[in-house]
Scaffold this active site. Structure first.
Site, mmCIF file in Angstrom:
data_model
loop_
_atom_site.group_PDB
_atom_site.id
_atom_site.type_symbol
_atom_site.label_atom_id
_atom_site.label_comp_id
_atom_site.label_asym_id
_atom_site.label_seq_id
_atom_site.Cartn_x
_atom_site.Cartn_y
_atom_site.Cartn_z
ATOM 1 N N GLY A 195 0.752 -1.211 -0.056
ATOM 2 C CA GLY A 195 -0.020 0.173 0.087
ATOM 3 C C GLY A 195 0.752 1.372 0.021
ATOM 4 N N GLY B 50 0.308 8.663 3.396
ATOM 5 C CA GLY B 50 0.775 9.717 3.536
ATOM 6 C C GLY B 50 2.391 9.733 3.938
ATOM 7 N N MET B 51 2.792 8.808 4.643
ATOM 8 C CA MET B 51 4.154 8.774 5.045
ATOM 9 C C MET B 51 4.964 7.986 3.887
ATOM 10 S SD MET B 51 4.025 7.943 9.106
ATOM 11 C CE MET B 51 5.779 8.264 8.989
ATOM 12 N N LYS C 118 8.019 -0.185 5.519
ATOM 13 C CA LYS C 118 7.583 1.138 5.016
ATOM 14 C C LYS C 118 8.977 2.053 4.689
ATOM 15 C CE LYS C 118 4.063 3.346 6.848
ATOM 16 N NZ LYS C 118 3.146 3.974 7.844
ATOM 17 N N ASP D 171 -3.633 7.890 15.008
ATOM 18 C CA ASP D 171 -4.015 7.557 13.662
ATOM 19 C C ASP D 171 -4.813 6.445 13.608
ATOM 20 O OD1 ASP D 171 -4.503 8.120 10.811
ATOM 21 O OD2 ASP D 171 -2.610 7.254 10.197
#
Length: 576
Positions: free
Chosen positions: A22, A25-26, A43, A137
């Site tokens: 996926g 935003g980061m 990530k 979040d």
């Protein structure tokens, strides 16, 4: 999972990328394989965020804090490098769809499933808050759905975006976070507390139960969503009536009016009875399909046919690799971040894959501290047995003198027992310290006593009759893999060992006086002739014999306990 794009790297540090999970935003989240073959989620942070002032420092601090989060309801942080050209973080991979995917594909969840979701999310938030974090979040795309329950990901990392420059909302035109699930105080830029996670929890449960955002706006425009979060009441259409009181309480505008997490966990709406699968049949079928697809993922380094590993790939150009392995500078005020599953010494050659036993032991076998404990336990038992054999041999034997015989025989065995006891104490304290440190890796911040107490507790008068057992319980449970239903592995060896330890500790004054030195004194010799004596079992000699015989089962129980706990920790470390 999606295929890698042309501009995606082949590796991130030591992790070989297999596909895209996926993008947010980061940054981009990849499915990757660790050097030992474990699936992880990596990530890679966006470069525009990494270029912000002080971002790397805050990112490193947040990763160090997030490593303290443990429990069954979160994905643990395994590794990170905030100093790489493109910062990255690796977490445990949770197979399964997100809550957002489940609701989008299958519609709202039934009331029973929402209760199970609420129960698991409350437990996850409890683990996160116990580590001193606020998630900030919590949203459906950050909640993975598994057969065992929900798992929360991305906890704590979003805090690295909070600062006076960008406020955690936008950066370079990129929306960071989800306006539809933010708390009003978060939208207003006010100081955040754990209450903001309670609001997000209410929004998530409303989405799961009703299939829509509680503050939905036309075309999902962010500013309209944030306006409704701050100024309007939630639309809970479609939510089952029994869940409405819970959601209304969680979605209160005033943080002080929301229930605490402890109060939520006591409410009937968050209680889930494990009387069957918590998910509806279509979702369970989807999980099975996802698991089958995961098994089909192939490592490009693995050859077909004989299963042998291909030679390592040629060096990858720098533009194709993020965070290439190498020394990572430390961040002031934070502990170094390392991957538990990275080998610390050269392993087998690429053409000689590790055996299952080597994988379970980490390739190193028992630690030196464990070996030292085994040796000292054996020596301590041998000396006790040797003194016992000598005492039994003396029975009914005739001696020319009785007085002074203790200095020649009994005291020699007594000094031997003292020497082996000192060695055993030193080895035991070192081993306890090492096992407590290892347990911290499996359950960061969740053990009741500090690592130093694993040593000091044995030296506290009277406290050594209960404190070491409490620490041993914590270490055993932290090192044990959860069994079915969440129960820990049985700890029978721990209880047997502790029972023998208590008996030995209580009788230790008698042991060290009669069992070591006073079992062959003048009182144990009976004169049969003017110059002849016969050794007999008086009270002190009989007590000494019994106490020394007790040493054998005590050391055996301790060795079994050491073996079982060491095996548990090696298996847990290999599974990381």
């Amino acid at each position: 999972m999606q295929a890698l794009c042309e501009d995606d790297p082949v590796r991130v540090a030591d992790y070989r990328l297999l596909g895209r999970l996926g993008e947010g935003g980061m940054g981009v989240v990849y499915l990757a394989r660790s050097p030992r073959g474990r699936m992880v989620a990596v990530k890679a942070i966006r470069r525009e965020l990494a270029s912000l002032p002080d971002f790397r420092l805050r990112f490193a601090e947040e990763v160090a804090i997030a490593q303290r989060v443990g429990g069954d309801w979160t994905a643990a942080v395994l590794d990170a490098d905030p100093h790489a050209e493109t910062p990255w973080v690796a977490t445990a991979y949770v197979p399964g769809p997100t809550l957002a995917d489940v609701v989008t594909r299958h519609g709202p969840l039934p009331e029973r499933s929402v209760r199970g979701l609420a129960s698991g999310l409350c437990d996850a938030l409890a683990d996160i808050h116990a580590a001193g974090l606020v998630h900030r979040d919590l949203k459906p795309s950050n909640i993975m759905i598994t057969i065992d329950g929900p798992k929360v990901i991305d906890f704590g990392i979003v805090r690295a975006l909070d600062g006076p420059t960008h406020g955690g909302l936008t950066s370079s035109g990129v929306i960071v976070g989800s306006p539809g699930f933010m708390a009003p105080e978060q939208v207003r830029g006010e100081r955040l507390t754990a209450a903001c996670d309670i609001f997000s929890l209410g929004s998530v449960l409303a989405f799961a139960a009703g299939g829509r955002l509680p503050f939905e706006a036309p075309e999902g425009r962010p500013h309209a969503l944030m306006y409704r979060v701050v100024n309007e009441e939630p639309d809970l259409t479609g939510v089952p009536d029994p869940l409405l009181p819970l959601l209304r309480d969680c979605l209160a505008k005033d943080p002080a009016a929301r229930p605490s997490l402890a109060a939520l966990r006591e409410r009937d709406e968050t209680q889930f009875r494990h009387l069957g699968p918590w998910l509806p049949a279509p979702v369970l079928a989807r999980l099975g399909q996802d698991a089958a697809q995961l098994l089909e993922q192939e490592d490009p380094r693995t050859a077909l046919g004989d299963g042998a590993l291909l030679p390592p790939p040629a060096p990858v150009p720098r533009e194709e690799t993020l965070g290439a392995p190498g020394p990572r500078p430390a961040v002031a005020g934070t502990a170094p971040v390392t991957a538990p599953d990275l080998p610390v010494s050269p392993g087998p050659s690429p053409t000689q894959p590790r055996t299952l036993a080597e994988e379970r032991n980490g390739g190193n076998g028992p630690s030196p501290a464990t070996v030292a404990v085994y040796i000292m336990l054996a020596l301590y038992a041998l000396v006790a047995v040797g003194a016992t054999v000598k005492q039994l041999d003396m029975l009914e034997s005739t001696f020319d003198t009785g007085w002074g015989f203790d200095e020649e025989i009994a005291w020699m065995w007594g000094y031997a027992q003292v020497a082996t006891a000192v060695g055993l104490i030193v080895a035991w304290l070192i081993w306890c310290s090492r096992t407590r440190a290892a347990a911290e890796e499996f359950a960061p911040g969740r053990l009741r006593y500090s690592p130093a107490m694993a040593v000091r507790s044995w030296l506290v008068p009277f406290g050594n009759l209960y404190l070491p057992k409490q620490i041993a319980n914590d270490v055993w449970h932290a090192s044990s893999p959860p069994a079915a239903g969440g129960a820990m592995a049985p700890a029978a060896p721990l209880h047997v060992w502790w029972a023998f330890w208590l008996i030995s500790a209580i009788t230790s004054p008698l042991f060290w006086w009669w069992g070591a030195f006073e079992w062959a004194t003048y009182d144990n010799f009976v004169r049969t002739r003017p110059d002849e004596y016969v050794y007999v079992l008086e009270t002190n000699g009989l007590v000494a014999l019994v106490l020394r015989l007790l040493v054998v089962p005590t050391t055996v129980a301790a060795a079994v306990y050491v073996h079982r706990l060491t095996a548990l920790q090696q298996a847990r470390r290999a599974a990381l």
